[in-house]
Design a protein around this motif. Structure first.
Motif, PDB file in Angstrom:
ATOM      1  N   GLY A  67       0.821  -1.208   0.000  1.00 26.71           N
ATOM      2  CA  GLY A  67       0.000   0.000   0.000  1.00 26.71           C
ATOM      3  C   GLY A  67       0.858   1.262   0.000  1.00 26.71           C
ATOM      4  N   ASP A  68       1.913   1.267   0.807  1.00 26.83           N
ATOM      5  CA  ASP A  68       2.820   2.416   0.854  1.00 26.83           C
ATOM      6  C   ASP A  68       3.447   2.672  -0.515  1.00 26.83           C
ATOM      7  N   LEU A  69       3.920   1.584  -1.125  1.00 28.33           N
ATOM      8  CA  LEU A  69       4.573   1.727  -2.430  1.00 28.33           C
ATOM      9  C   LEU A  69       3.599   2.235  -3.476  1.00 28.33           C
ATOM     10  N   LEU A  70       2.384   1.674  -3.477  1.00 28.00           N
ATOM     11  CA  LEU A  70       1.386   2.085  -4.462  1.00 28.00           C
ATOM     12  C   LEU A  70       1.020   3.555  -4.274  1.00 28.00           C
ATOM     13  N   ALA A  71       0.862   3.960  -3.013  1.00 29.45           N
ATOM     14  CA  ALA A  71       0.493   5.355  -2.748  1.00 29.45           C
ATOM     15  C   ALA A  71       1.600   6.299  -3.189  1.00 29.45           C
ATOM     16  N   ALA A  72       2.850   5.923  -2.904  1.00 32.33           N
ATOM     17  CA  ALA A  72       3.965   6.800  -3.247  1.00 32.33           C
ATOM     18  C   ALA A  72       4.137   6.903  -4.759  1.00 32.33           C
ATOM     19  N   ALA A  73       3.862   5.800  -5.470  1.00 34.13           N
ATOM     20  CA  ALA A  73       4.070   5.783  -6.920  1.00 34.13           C
ATOM     21  C   ALA A  73       2.908   6.407  -7.673  1.00 34.13           C
ATOM     22  N   ARG A  74       1.800   6.582  -6.979  1.00 31.49           N
ATOM     23  CA  ARG A  74       0.578   6.973  -7.671  1.00 31.49           C
ATOM     24  C   ARG A  74       0.665   8.231  -8.539  1.00 31.49           C
ATOM     25  N   PRO A  75       1.132   9.393  -8.006  1.00 30.65           N
ATOM     26  CA  PRO A  75       1.116  10.594  -8.850  1.00 30.65           C
ATOM     27  C   PRO A  75       1.900  10.383 -10.151  1.00 30.65           C
ATOM     28  N   GLN A  76       3.074   9.771 -10.025  1.00 34.34           N
ATOM     29  CA  GLN A  76       3.903   9.538 -11.208  1.00 34.34           C
ATOM     30  C   GLN A  76       3.204   8.614 -12.184  1.00 34.34           C
ATOM     31  N   ALA A  77       2.660   7.526 -11.644  1.00 41.06           N
ATOM     32  CA  ALA A  77       2.068   6.519 -12.517  1.00 41.06           C
ATOM     33  C   ALA A  77       0.824   7.054 -13.212  1.00 41.06           C
ATOM     34  N   VAL A  78      -0.087   7.675 -12.447  1.00 45.97           N
ATOM     35  CA  VAL A  78      -1.313   8.193 -13.060  1.00 45.97           C
ATOM     36  C   VAL A  78      -0.972   9.281 -14.076  1.00 45.97           C
ATOM     37  N   ALA A  79       0.041  10.102 -13.750  1.00 49.73           N
ATOM     38  CA  ALA A  79       0.429  11.180 -14.664  1.00 49.73           C
ATOM     39  C   ALA A  79       0.929  10.619 -15.991  1.00 49.73           C
ATOM     40  N   ALA A  80       1.753   9.586 -15.931  1.00 50.39           N
ATOM     41  CA  ALA A  80       2.277   8.991 -17.167  1.00 50.39           C
ATOM     42  C   ALA A  80       1.151   8.310 -17.940  1.00 50.39           C
ATOM     43  N   LEU A  81       0.233   7.680 -17.213  1.00 56.32           N
ATOM     44  CA  LEU A  81      -0.892   7.019 -17.884  1.00 56.32           C
ATOM     45  C   LEU A  81      -1.821   8.047 -18.525  1.00 56.32           C
ATOM     46  N   LEU A  82      -1.933   9.213 -17.902  1.00 53.58           N
ATOM     47  CA  LEU A  82      -2.751  10.272 -18.507  1.00 53.58           C
ATOM     48  C   LEU A  82      -2.106  10.763 -19.810  1.00 53.58           C
ATOM     49  N   ARG A  83      -0.782  10.868 -19.793  1.00 56.46           N
ATOM     50  CA  ARG A  83      -0.080  11.272 -21.020  1.00 56.46           C
ATOM     51  C   ARG A  83      -0.403  10.281 -22.135  1.00 56.46           C
ATOM     52  N   HIS A  84      -0.489   9.010 -21.748  1.00 56.67           N
ATOM     53  CA  HIS A  84      -0.732   7.972 -22.748  1.00 56.67           C
ATOM     54  C   HIS A  84      -2.186   7.963 -23.218  1.00 56.67           C
ATOM     55  N   PHE A  85      -3.120   8.000 -22.279  1.00 57.73           N
ATOM     56  CA  PHE A  85      -4.534   7.807 -22.632  1.00 57.73           C
ATOM     57  C   PHE A  85      -5.291   9.117 -22.866  1.00 57.73           C
ATOM     58  N   ARG A  86      -4.775  10.226 -22.336  1.00 62.42           N
ATOM     59  CA  ARG A  86      -5.434  11.531 -22.469  1.00 62.42           C
ATOM     60  C   ARG A  86      -6.874  11.493 -21.998  1.00 62.42           C
TER      61      ARG A  86
END
Lengths: 408, 123
Positions: A9-28
């Motif tokens: 849970g800690d790892l997922l929470a910490a990675a979230r902004p980066q991961a969602v941001a990159a996925l947004l770049r991909h999926f718009r």
């Protein structure tokens, strides 16, 4: 792995902004980006306990989230005549090699783009903040509702509405140009500070996901300051977060109870962060354009003084803040500063009229109790502390109020 | 001969270190510092706060211009420096290598000192 069951849970929470941001770049598309992240989290929960965490959690989640969505798209299009070329997964590409090529630096722009989308002017400021906390911070609707002092269903509606507006508006997923950037900077700063606060108010364990929110907010603050190096309010925001976070190691005792500022072990404050925060307050002051963050940072700098806190000066700074940004909470803080400066009568004069606005607020009743006690009105103080206990958000807050009650 | 060892690194990396990571690096560096200190050749050691705290005075004009930010916006920024007594360049590079083993990443610029005024502060 000895970090206990919460480590994923800690790892997922910490990675979230980066991961969602990159996925947004991909999926718009915010919903698809979120969905991809959720799917990646599901797979992480399935595979990480056995295999251990990947070296770069964010990169792993981005790859897996992207592929999961592409797989799903392919499944639903199986009967369609032709799949779009970009929907075909990179079969056979070694995931580790691709992961290694994802540049850390790209994440920064991704996060800024994500923040600009969440803080888009088509949204009301409160909706910008709510959406950012949900999407960037990954907070639950319930947590955001508590930060806003509203009910869960109202917040749920607000977030859904905000997402719909973003989807309907032609927001553009590029980072905007210099002029528009400057216009949106205030909203982004506000969002970053709320992210920080969410970590700060509940951040008990230094290693927990909540404390990582503070670190993430500070990182975003630095990023924002590099993009806007001459904005005194951004300096003030960064200073404020550094000065508050500098005390993180001293704010809770071993039992997890809140230690009030005046009883904190100053040796456990982070002197380097305090120095950095103070330097930024100083730098911002040169611009002679005071603002809310700068004033709050100046207050935090006063609290961090080695020679002890000058409560009279803090009351003055709160008065300036009240003038600039009138709010019952600021008035409440000014009253507390006056109480500590030995002016309980003046403090009571400020606090008494706030009852109708702050009746559901834990700190209001705590402060009311302290002022009433100082005025020798013990029965009313007791009642105020009892009310504070009933409104406490954490066990530590309740325990602290119970101590106040016992001391009467 | 005195040498300055100027420390350059990507500040975004260094400022992203957690407190524990930062402490671990400092502990490893302390071992190298101790050795140099025991040899009596460690001069001032300075770690600078991030470039976000920097202000630059441009004095190529009158009156000088005060600008927010570091002198140069570079990926790798000057984050601190050492002054060390060294026999020659090879010796200085050896010290830099030892520091680099304790704190990998980035670069050290090794540069002889031309003029050095000792610390004469009151306390």
């Amino acid at each position: 792995m000895s970090r206990g069951t919460g480590w994923i849970g800690d790892l997922l929470a910490a990675a979230r902004p980066q991961a969602v941001a990159a996925l947004l770049r991909h999926f718009r598309d915010l919903d698809r980006a979120e969905e991809a992240f959720q799917e990646a989290c599901v797979r992480a929960l399935r595979t990480w306990p056995e295999k251990g965490p990947p070296r770069n959690a964010a990169a792993w989640l981005i790859m897996v989230g992207r592929n999961a969505m592409i797989d799903a798209a392919r499944r639903t299009k199986r009967e369609a005549p032709l799949a779009r070329e970009e929907a075909i997964p990179d079969a056979g590409t070694g995931q580790d090699a691709t992961v290694a090529r994802i540049d850390e630096a790209d994440y920064r722009d991704d996060i800024l783009r994500l923040l600009f989308v969440c803080c888009h002017p088509v949204l009301k400021p409160t909706d910008q903040v709510a959406l950012s906390l949900r999407i960037v911070g990954g907070l639950s609707v319930g947590q955001i509702a508590r930060a806003f002092l509203v009910g869960d269903s109202a917040m749920e509606q607000r977030i859904t509405r905000a997402k719909r507006r973003i989807a309907q508006a032609d927001v553009g997923y590029e980072v905007p140009g210099p002029v528009e950037r400057a216009e949106r900077i205030g909203a982004v700063a506000g969002v970053i500070y709320l992210v920080f606060n969410e970590g700060y108010t509940t951040g008990i364990a230094a290693e927990g996901a909540r404390a990582a929110l503070c670190e993430e907010a500070i990182r975003l603050g630095r990023l924002l300051q590099r993009l806007f190096p001459t904005e005194p309010e951004i300096m003030g925001l960064l200073a404020l977060m550094l000065l508050q976070h500098a005390r993180a190691g001293a704010r809770f005792d071993d039992a997890g109870e809140v230690i009030p500022l005046d009883r904190q072990d100053r040796a456990r404050w982070d002197g380097v962060r305090i120095a950095e925060g103070r330097a930024l307050v100083d730098k911002a002051a040169r611009h002679a354009r005071p603002g809310g963050y700068q004033l709050q940072a100046a207050i935090a700098a006063q609290h961090a003084r080695a020679q002890g806190t000058d409560w009279g000066r803090i009351a003055q700074l709160y008065a300036a803040l009240e003038h600039l940004q009138p709010s019952p909470v600021v008035t409440l803080n000014r009253a507390v500063a006056l109480l500590k400066a030995g002016q309980a009568e003046d403090a009571w004069g400020l606090v008494a009229p706030l009852a109708s606005q702050l009746d559901g607020y834990f700190y209001f009743h705590g402060a009311r109790g302290a002022i009433l006690r100082a005025l020798g009105r013990a029965d009313e103080a007791r009642e105020a502390f009892a009310q504070a206990i009933s409104l406490a958000n954490t066990a530590a807050e309740a325990a602290h109020m119970r101590d106040q009650l016992d001391a009467l | 001969m005195q040498y300055a060892i100027l420390c350059y690194h990507d500040e975004k990396v260094v400022t992203s270190w957690t407190r524990a990571e930062d402490d671990a690096v400092l502990a490893k560096l302390a071992a190298v510092h101790e050795e140099l200190k025991a040899q009596g050749r460690l001069g001032p050691v300075v770690r600078l706060l991030p470039t976000t705290t920097a202000t630059t005075l441009k004095k190529d004009r009158e009156p000088p211009l005060v600008v927010d930010g570091p002198f140069a916006e570079t990926k790798e920024a000057l984050l601190g420096f050492y002054i060390v007594d060294c026999a020659d360049l090879e010796d200085a590079l050896e010290v830099a290598r030892a520091l680099g083993r304790a704190n990998p990443g980035g670069s050290y610029e090794v540069r002889p000192v031309g003029l050095f005024f000792p610390d004469e502060r009151a306390s």
